[in-house]
Design a protein around this motif. Structure first.
Motif, PDB file in Angstrom:
ATOM      1  N   LYS A  81      43.244  44.834  35.295  1.00 25.49           N
ATOM      2  CA  LYS A  81      43.405  43.481  34.773  1.00 25.49           C
ATOM      3  C   LYS A  81      42.055  42.769  34.702  1.00 25.49           C
ATOM      4  O   LYS A  81      41.724  42.127  33.689  1.00 25.49           O
ATOM      5  CB  LYS A  81      44.369  42.716  35.675  1.00 25.49           C
ATOM      6  CG  LYS A  81      44.438  41.226  35.397  1.00 25.49           C
ATOM      7  CD  LYS A  81      45.313  40.564  36.434  1.00 25.49           C
ATOM      8  CE  LYS A  81      45.180  39.048  36.369  1.00 25.49           C
ATOM      9  NZ  LYS A  81      45.970  38.384  37.414  1.00 25.49           N
ATOM     10  N   LEU A  82      41.261  42.881  35.764  1.00 26.84           N
ATOM     11  CA  LEU A  82      39.946  42.238  35.763  1.00 26.84           C
ATOM     12  C   LEU A  82      39.057  42.836  34.679  1.00 26.84           C
ATOM     13  O   LEU A  82      38.269  42.129  34.043  1.00 26.84           O
ATOM     14  CB  LEU A  82      39.289  42.399  37.131  1.00 26.84           C
ATOM     15  CG  LEU A  82      39.921  41.625  38.297  1.00 26.84           C
ATOM     16  CD1 LEU A  82      39.090  41.798  39.550  1.00 26.84           C
ATOM     17  CD2 LEU A  82      40.050  40.155  37.955  1.00 26.84           C
ATOM     18  N   ARG A 108      39.911  44.079  31.796  1.00 28.40           N
ATOM     19  CA  ARG A 108      40.272  43.530  30.481  1.00 28.40           C
ATOM     20  C   ARG A 108      39.875  42.069  30.363  1.00 28.40           C
ATOM     21  O   ARG A 108      39.385  41.628  29.326  1.00 28.40           O
ATOM     22  CB  ARG A 108      41.785  43.695  30.258  1.00 28.40           C
ATOM     23  CG  ARG A 108      42.245  45.100  30.010  1.00 28.40           C
ATOM     24  CD  ARG A 108      43.684  45.129  29.534  1.00 28.40           C
ATOM     25  NE  ARG A 108      44.583  44.655  30.583  1.00 28.40           N
ATOM     26  CZ  ARG A 108      45.223  45.450  31.421  1.00 28.40           C
ATOM     27  NH1 ARG A 108      45.044  46.771  31.335  1.00 28.40           N
ATOM     28  NH2 ARG A 108      46.025  44.962  32.343  1.00 28.40           N
ATOM     29  N   GLN A 109      40.068  41.330  31.457  1.00 26.40           N
ATOM     30  CA  GLN A 109      39.834  39.890  31.406  1.00 26.40           C
ATOM     31  C   GLN A 109      38.354  39.553  31.299  1.00 26.40           C
ATOM     32  O   GLN A 109      37.960  38.589  30.636  1.00 26.40           O
ATOM     33  CB  GLN A 109      40.444  39.247  32.654  1.00 26.40           C
ATOM     34  CG  GLN A 109      40.423  37.727  32.626  1.00 26.40           C
ATOM     35  CD  GLN A 109      41.203  37.154  33.790  1.00 26.40           C
ATOM     36  OE1 GLN A 109      41.913  37.867  34.487  1.00 26.40           O
ATOM     37  NE2 GLN A 109      41.084  35.861  33.998  1.00 26.40           N
ATOM     38  N   TYR A 110      37.500  40.347  31.979  1.00 19.68           N
ATOM     39  CA  TYR A 110      36.075  40.041  32.027  1.00 19.68           C
ATOM     40  C   TYR A 110      35.238  41.097  31.310  1.00 19.68           C
ATOM     41  O   TYR A 110      34.087  41.328  31.669  1.00 19.68           O
ATOM     42  CB  TYR A 110      35.625  39.938  33.490  1.00 19.68           C
ATOM     43  CG  TYR A 110      36.248  38.791  34.239  1.00 19.68           C
ATOM     44  CD1 TYR A 110      35.760  37.497  34.117  1.00 19.68           C
ATOM     45  CD2 TYR A 110      37.344  39.006  35.072  1.00 19.68           C
ATOM     46  CE1 TYR A 110      36.334  36.440  34.809  1.00 19.68           C
ATOM     47  CE2 TYR A 110      37.930  37.957  35.776  1.00 19.68           C
ATOM     48  CZ  TYR A 110      37.425  36.676  35.636  1.00 19.68           C
ATOM     49  OH  TYR A 110      37.995  35.645  36.321  1.00 19.68           O
ATOM     50  N   GLU A 158      37.869  35.690  41.948  1.00 19.67           N
ATOM     51  CA  GLU A 158      39.297  35.989  42.002  1.00 19.67           C
ATOM     52  C   GLU A 158      39.853  35.741  43.402  1.00 19.67           C
ATOM     53  O   GLU A 158      40.965  35.242  43.560  1.00 19.67           O
ATOM     54  CB  GLU A 158      39.540  37.453  41.597  1.00 19.67           C
ATOM     55  CG  GLU A 158      39.281  37.743  40.140  1.00 19.67           C
ATOM     56  CD  GLU A 158      40.251  37.001  39.232  1.00 19.67           C
ATOM     57  OE1 GLU A 158      41.458  37.013  39.517  1.00 19.67           O
ATOM     58  OE2 GLU A 158      39.794  36.388  38.251  1.00 19.67           O
ATOM     59  N   ARG A 191      48.807  31.943  38.492  1.00 15.28           N
ATOM     60  CA  ARG A 191      48.471  32.227  37.093  1.00 15.28           C
ATOM     61  C   ARG A 191      49.456  33.196  36.462  1.00 15.28           C
ATOM     62  O   ARG A 191      49.717  33.131  35.267  1.00 15.28           O
ATOM     63  CB  ARG A 191      47.060  32.812  37.018  1.00 15.28           C
ATOM     64  CG  ARG A 191      45.960  31.862  37.521  1.00 15.28           C
ATOM     65  CD  ARG A 191      44.642  32.578  37.671  1.00 15.28           C
ATOM     66  NE  ARG A 191      44.765  33.626  38.689  1.00 15.28           N
ATOM     67  CZ  ARG A 191      43.839  34.525  38.932  1.00 15.28           C
ATOM     68  NH1 ARG A 191      42.724  34.520  38.236  1.00 15.28           N
ATOM     69  NH2 ARG A 191      44.025  35.430  39.884  1.00 15.28           N
ATOM     70  N   THR A 192      49.961  34.112  37.259  1.00 15.93           N
ATOM     71  CA  THR A 192      50.868  35.142  36.756  1.00 15.93           C
ATOM     72  C   THR A 192      52.014  35.310  37.738  1.00 15.93           C
ATOM     73  O   THR A 192      51.958  34.822  38.875  1.00 15.93           O
ATOM     74  CB  THR A 192      50.137  36.488  36.600  1.00 15.93           C
ATOM     75  OG1 THR A 192      49.780  36.966  37.903  1.00 15.93           O
ATOM     76  CG2 THR A 192      48.890  36.346  35.749  1.00 15.93           C
ATOM     77  N   SER A 242      48.547  34.802  27.578  1.00 20.84           N
ATOM     78  CA  SER A 242      48.166  36.216  27.577  1.00 20.84           C
ATOM     79  C   SER A 242      46.854  36.451  28.296  1.00 20.84           C
ATOM     80  O   SER A 242      46.626  37.503  28.876  1.00 20.84           O
ATOM     81  CB  SER A 242      48.059  36.727  26.138  1.00 20.84           C
ATOM     82  OG  SER A 242      47.100  35.949  25.409  1.00 20.84           O
ATOM     83  N   ALA A 243      45.959  35.475  28.321  1.00 20.86           N
ATOM     84  CA  ALA A 243      44.670  35.670  28.988  1.00 20.86           C
ATOM     85  C   ALA A 243      44.837  35.813  30.482  1.00 20.86           C
ATOM     86  O   ALA A 243      43.961  36.306  31.168  1.00 20.86           O
ATOM     87  CB  ALA A 243      43.740  34.492  28.688  1.00 20.86           C
ATOM     88  N   ALA A 244      45.984  35.391  31.014  1.00 15.51           N
ATOM     89  CA  ALA A 244      46.166  35.432  32.461  1.00 15.51           C
ATOM     90  C   ALA A 244      46.428  36.839  32.950  1.00 15.51           C
ATOM     91  O   ALA A 244      46.135  37.160  34.077  1.00 15.51           O
ATOM     92  CB  ALA A 244      47.323  34.527  32.874  1.00 15.51           C
ATOM     93  N   GLY A 303      46.439  39.904  30.577  1.00 15.67           N
ATOM     94  CA  GLY A 303      45.874  40.967  29.772  1.00 15.67           C
ATOM     95  C   GLY A 303      46.905  41.701  28.945  1.00 15.67           C
ATOM     96  O   GLY A 303      46.634  42.137  27.846  1.00 15.67           O
TER      97      GLY A 303
END
Length: 753
Positions: free
Chosen positions: A34-35, A37-39, A471, A478-479, A714-716, A718
C-alpha cells in the motif's frame, strides 16, 4: 394516509449490564504494498535525487580525496621435514599452514616491523610526499612514532581465501607513495623473516636436545621402578592371588543378590503400607488387614448384635409398623450399634495395620544389616583383586613406557641430525614473493559504480524512513484497516466518497434514490444486509446512527439506508434526533414541523408528526420547530414511549443523532434504542475518538453493531479506485432496469396513497 402496521418481531429484553471499557486504538500496522503504491512518486524522485547526489559526490571525492593502493603478494609453504625435499612440492597440514599464515599477518601489521621500515628504507624517507607531513621543517627530523601510528591506517595485510597467499597493501592519496611504502614494508619483512628463520632453527635444535635428555631420564626412572616392583611384590605369585580372591567373590555374589532383592521387596511393601496409612483422603487398608479385623472377637460380637437387632426391627415393623415408638427405638439402637461397630472396625484396622508396619520395619532393619555385612565382604574381595591387578598393570605399563622411551630416544637423535642438515640449506625459507608493488594507474576510491548506487540507496532509505515515520504517527481513520486496529471494533461497512462513484450521484444523501446502480448505493445495500441479519437474529427494530464528529455523514447514511430498506419493501420511519443541526427535513424535502420536539412535548401524536416522502415506504419525523427542541426531553420516558409506538407501526426505525463528540444526546438516545452504528469520515476522526465512542456505546442499552467508514477515497488504500470502477461497470448494465423498477414501484405507491 394509512401508517398503521403490525409489529414484525418481539421487543428486545432488558438492557445488558455495562461492559468494561476496552483499550483504545491499537498500534498502527504498515502495509508495504500500500505504501509503495501511495508514495511511488516520492520514491522515484528520491531515486533520481540520490543518483544525482552520488555522481556529484564521486567527482568531488575524486578531486579532494582519491585513494590509490599498491599490493605485494606472498606465498606461504609448509616447513621442510626432509633435507631432500623441494619447498614448492611440500604438502603440509592445512591447520599448521593456517596458523603460520596467521603469525605472518601479525608480523606484517606489527609496529616493530613498520618502525624498522621507517628507519632503514631510504626511499621511504626521501622520495615520498606522504613522509613530509611528519618531517620537521627546521631540523629535517622525522617523527618516527607518529609515522608508525599513521601507518596503521595506511598498511594492511589479509589472506586470500582458499589459498596460501597473503596480500600486503598500502593505501594513500598518491600512487607512487603507495608503491614505495609497500616495498619498504616488504623489505623489512624479508629481513625479519630471515633473522627469525635462523633463530627458530637454533631454537629447534635446543628444544630437541632438551627433549632427548628428558626422555633418557624418564627411561632410567621407569627401569628403576620396575626393579622395585619385582622385589617388593613377588611378581610371579600375583596370578595365583587373583584367582583365590576371585573365587571368594564368586561365592559371595549369589547371597548378596538374594539379600538385595529381599531388601527391595521389603522397602516397597513398607513404602506402600506407609502411603496407604498417610493417604490424604484417609487411610486405605489392605484386604488382609480387613480380613483379620472381620475375624476379631469384638467385630464378631458386633456382627451378632446387629443381626439380632435387624431381626427384631423387621419383626416390629411387621407387627407394629414404622411409626410405632418401639420400632423407632429399635431402629435408633440399631443405628447406634452400627456406628459403634464402624468405629471399632476403624480402630482395629488402624491398630492391626500399624502393628504390621512395625513388623515390616523390623524385618527391613534385619535385612539391611545382613546386606551391609555381605556388601562389606564382597567389597573386601574386590579391593584385594583390584590392588593385585593394579600392581600387575603398573608393571606392564612401566615395561611399555620403557620400550616407548627407547624408541623416542632413537627418533630424537635422528631428528636432531635431520634439522642440522636442513639448517645448512638456503632453500629452507617458507615465504616466497609472487609479485612486487607497482604504481597504480587508477584510484580505488571513489568509484562511480559504487558511489552512485550508494547515493540512490541512501536517499531511498531516508525517504522510506520518513514515510514510515509519517505513517506511524498518523492516528486518523483513513481506511477500514485503521478501524480494525481498534480492539473489539468491527467494520460494518465502507462507503466511498461521492466523487469516487463513477455514477456521479447529484447528492450524497440521494445516492440510493438517484443512482441505484452506483457504487455508493451498493455499499449502502451491503450495510443494509448486515443490519437486517442482526436485527432478525435479535428482534431489533430501532437503530441509532451516530456520527463521530460534525460532517461524518450520519444524516447521509440514515437517508441512504432508509431508501435501501424501502427498496426491500420495508416500512421505515426516520426520526431526526439532532436538535442542534437538523437536516432530515431538507434531505427528504418535507416541512420542518411539526416533528419530534412537538411529539415529545405532547403537542402532536406520532401519526401526525410522521410525514410522508416521495417514497411511500419512508416516513420522516423531523426535529420540529426550533422552539420545541428541548435537548433534555430526548432522555425522558416520552422518548421511550414514542419509540415503542414507532416499533409497533413500522418495520424499522432509524434515528439520526448529533455527533458524539459535541453533545451527549447520542448516549441518551442509545439507552432507548435497540442497536447503534457509529459513522466516521475518512481522514477526519482519530482511532482514539472511535475507541472512546465505542466504549460509551458499549455501556449503553443499544447493541453496538460496528463502524461505517464514510467518504473513503481511492488514494487512501490504493486499490479502492479499481474496486469502485469494477463494481460500477458490473452494475451499469442493470442501471436502467433498476431505475425503471423503482419508478414503477413509486408509481404504484402513489396510486395507493
Amino acid at each position: 394516509m394509512q401508517t398503521n402496521a403490525q409489529p414484525v418481531g418481539p421487543r428486545p429484553g432488558p438492557a445488558p449490564p455495562p461492559r468494561p471499557a476496552g483499550a483504545g486504538a491499537g498500534p498502527a500496522t504498515i502495509d508495504p504494498l500500500k505504501l509503495l503504491r501511495q508514495y511511488a512518486v516520492w520514491l522515484v524522485v528520491a531515486a533520481v535525487v540520490g543518483a544525482g547526489l552520488g555522481v556529484g559526490a564521486h567527482f568531488a571525492l575524486l578531486k579532494i580525496y582519491p585513494l590509490y593502493r599498491a599490493e605485494i603478494a606472498f606465498e606461504m609453504f609448509s616447513p621442510i621435514n626432509d633435507p631432500a625435499e623441494n619447498i614448492s612440492t611440500v604438502e603440509g597440514n592445512a591447520e599448521e599452514i593456517d596458523r603460520f599464515i596467521g603469525g605472518q599477518l601479525f608480523i606484517l601489521e606489527s609496529e616493530d616491523l613498520w618502525l624498522d621500515a621507517v628507519r632503514n628504507d631510504n626511499a621511504l624517507r626521501t622520495q615520498t610526499k606522504w613522509i613530509r607531513r611528519f618531517t620537521s621543517p627546521q631540523t629535517g627530523q622525522i617523527d618516527e612514532n607518529e609515522v608508525v601510528r599513521e601507518l596503521a591506517d595506511v598498511v594492511s595485510a589479509y589472506p586470500v581465501r582458499e589459498s596460501n597467499v597473503v596480500i600486503l597493501q598500502a593505501t594513500t592519496t598518491d600512487g607512487e607513495d603507495a608503491a614505495i611504502i609497500a616495498t619498504a614494508i616488504r623489505n623489512a619483512y624479508i629481513r625479519s623473516n630471515e633473522e627469525a628463520k635462523s633463530q627458530n632453527m637454533q631454537d629447534v635444535l635446543s628444544a630437541l636436545s632438551g627433549q632427548l635428555r628428558a626422555v633418557q631420564e624418564e627411561r632410567r626412572l621407569a627401569q628403576e621402578r620396575m626393579e622395585q616392583l619385582l622385589t617388593e611384590n613377588q611378581i610371579t605369585s600375583l596370578d595365583e592371588r587373583i584367582a583365590v580372591f576371585s573365587a571368594d567373590l564368586t561365592a559371595l555374589l549369589p547371597g548378596l543378590v538374594e539379600i538385595n532383592q529381599s531388601v527391595e521387596v521389603a522397602r516397597d511393601t513398607l513404602r506402600s503400607y506407609e502411603e496407604q496409612l498417610a493417604s490424604p483422603g484417609g487411610a486405605t487398608y489392605p484386604e488382609s488387614v480387613r480380613a483379620d479385623v472381620r475375624q476379631h472377637p469384638t467385630m464378631l460380637r458386633y456382627e451378632s448384635l446387629i443381626a439380632d437387632l435387624e431381626a427384631d426391627l423387621l419383626a416390629k415393623r411387621a407387627r407394629l409398623g414404622d411409626a410405632n415408638m418401639q420400632t423407632r427405638a429399635t431402629r435408633h439402637q440399631l443405628d447406634a450399634v452400627r456406628e459403634a461397630a464402624a468405629a471399632a472396625e476403624e480402630r482395629l484396622l488402624e491398630e492391626i495395620f500399624v502393628r504390621q508396619i512395625e513388623e515390616k520395619r523390623s524385618e527391613l532393619r534385619s535385612l539391611e544389616a545382613a546386606q551391609i555385612e555381605a556388601q562389606a565382604a564382597a567389597e573386601e574381595a574386590r579391593r584385594n583383586i583390584a590392588d593385585t591387578k593394579r600392581i600387575q598393570e603398573e608393571y606392564r605399563q612401566l615395561d611399555e613406557d620403557a620400550t616407548r622411551l627407547a624408541e623416542q630416544e632413537l627418533s630424537l637423535q635422528s631428528e636432531i641430525e635431520k634439522q642440522r642438515a636442513i639448517i645448512n640449506r638456503r632453500a629452507s625459507s617458507r615465504v616466497r614473493e609472487l609479485y612486487s608493488a607497482e604504481v597504480p594507474d587508477r584510484p580505488i576510491f571513489p568509484r562511480i559504480e559504487f558511489i552512485a548506487p550508494a547515493g540512490v540507496i541512501l536517499v531511498l532509505v531516508l525517504t522510506a524512513g520518513l514515510i514510515v515515520l509519517r505513517e506511524l504517527l498518523e492516528k486518523r481513520v483513513r481506511t477500514p484497516q485503521d478501524v480494525a486496529l481498534i480492539p473489539r471494533t468491527r467494520v460494518l461497512g465502507v462507503v466511498p466518497d461521492a466523487d469516487e462513484d463513477p455514477s456521479k450521484p447529484t447528492s450524497a444523501e440521494r445516492a440510493v434514490a438517484d443512482a441505484p446502480a452506483g457504487v455508493l448505493a451498493e455499499s449502502v445495500r451491503q450495510i443494509r444486509t448486515l443490519v437486517l441479519k442482526r436485527f432478525a437474529q435479535r428482534g431489533h427494530k430501532a437503530l441509532l446512527v451516530v456520527g463521530g464528529m460534525p460532517g461524518s455523514g450520519a444524516t447521509t447514511t440514515v437517508a441512504n439506508l432508509a431508501s435501501s430498506l424501502a427498496n426491500a419493501d420495508l416500512r421505515v420511519l426516520v426520526i431526526d434526533g439532532n436538535f442542534r443541526r437538523p437536516k432530515c427535513h431538507a434531505v427528504f424535502g418535507v416541512a420542518e414541523g411539526p416533528g419530534l420536539g412537538e411529539a415529545l412535548a405532547g403537542a402532536v401524536a406520532l401519526t401526525d408528526a410522521a410525514q410522508p416522502t416521495e417514497d411511500p415506504n419512508v416516513h420522516v419525523v423531523t426535529a420540529g420547530a426550533p422552539g420545541t427542541r428541548v435537548f433534555e426531553r430526548l432522555a425522558t420516558p416520552a422518548m421511550s414511549r414514542l419509540l415503542d409506538e414507532a416499533r409497533a407501526r413500522y418495520d424499522l426505525v432509524l434515528i439520526d443523532s448529533p455527533p458524539a463528540i459535541v453533545a451527549g444526546d447520542a448516549m441518551a438516545l442509545a439507552n432507548r434504542c435497540d442497536a447503534a452504528v457509529l459513522v466516521v469520515r475518512a481522514f477526519s476522526e482519530t482511532r482514539g475518538l472511535v475507541a472512546r465512542v465505542r466504549d460509551q456505546l458499549d455501556e449503553s442499552r443499544a447493541e453496538f453493531l460496528g463502524v461505517v467508514v464514510n467518504a473513503v477515497r481511492s488514494a487512501a488504500g490504493g486499490y479502492f479506485r479499481r474496486n469502485f470502477r469494477t463494481a460500477h461497470e458490473y452494475q451499469n448494465g442493470l442501471a436502467s432496469e433498476l431505475r425503471t423498477a423503482r419508478a414503477e414501484r413509486l408509481g404504484a405507491g402513489a396510486t395507493d396513497d
